[in-house]
Design a protein around this motif. Structure first.
Motif: not given
Length: 158
Positions: A56-80
């Protein structure tokens, strides 16, 4: 961009390529960047990556990588409801036209493909060469590639 805008950041490299991030942190320290401005956290994606991208203290996420991993990162960030920027599955073409300086084109294509061990979102994974210079380009690329010394990236002779 984060640092250039005066922000602190946490960098979590891929778990199989941590050395570049650690070296970057050392360079920033030697350059006088204050402690706590550029931070490196090592670990795997399912544990460390999820913890970072959903904190919750993270203000922004930037990710470079594969589509499957990007989906997981996006889902985790969406929680907050954390904003996310992504570069996924880069397939940047490198194009060589028939009027190109072939020596420069070969050098640039080698860098585009192998810079940072290929861990670059703009990695030139495809090289399109005009048919009029294809044979010359390929010959020079093979010659130069054969001279590369492959080895431990911490060894200055490689």
């Amino acid at each position: 961009p984060s640092l250039a805008c005066g922000n602190s950041m946490v960098f979590k490299p891929a778990d199989n390529t941590p050395l570049l991030a650690l070296e970057a942190a050392q360079i920033f320290t030697e350059a006088g960047v204050p402690d706590g401005v550029f931070n490196v956290v090592l670990g795997d994606g399912p544990t460390t990556g999820v913890a970072l991208s959903s904190h919750p203290d993270v203000a922004k996420v930037s990710f470079t990588g594969s589509l499957p991993t990007g989906l997981k990162v996006y889902q985790a960030a969406a929680r907050n409801m954390i904003p996310v920027t992504m570069e996924l599955g880069g397939k940047s073409p490198f194009i060589v036209m028939d009027d190109a300086n072939l020596e420069n084109a070969v050098s640039a294509s080698m860098i585009a493909n192998w810079y940072s061990c290929g861990e670059v979102c703009s990695n030139g994974t495809r090289v399109f060469v005009h048919e009029n210079v294809y044979d010359q380009f390929l010959h020079r690329l093979v010659e130069r590639t054969a001279k590369l010394k492959i080895g431990n990236p911490l060894d200055p002779s490689t």
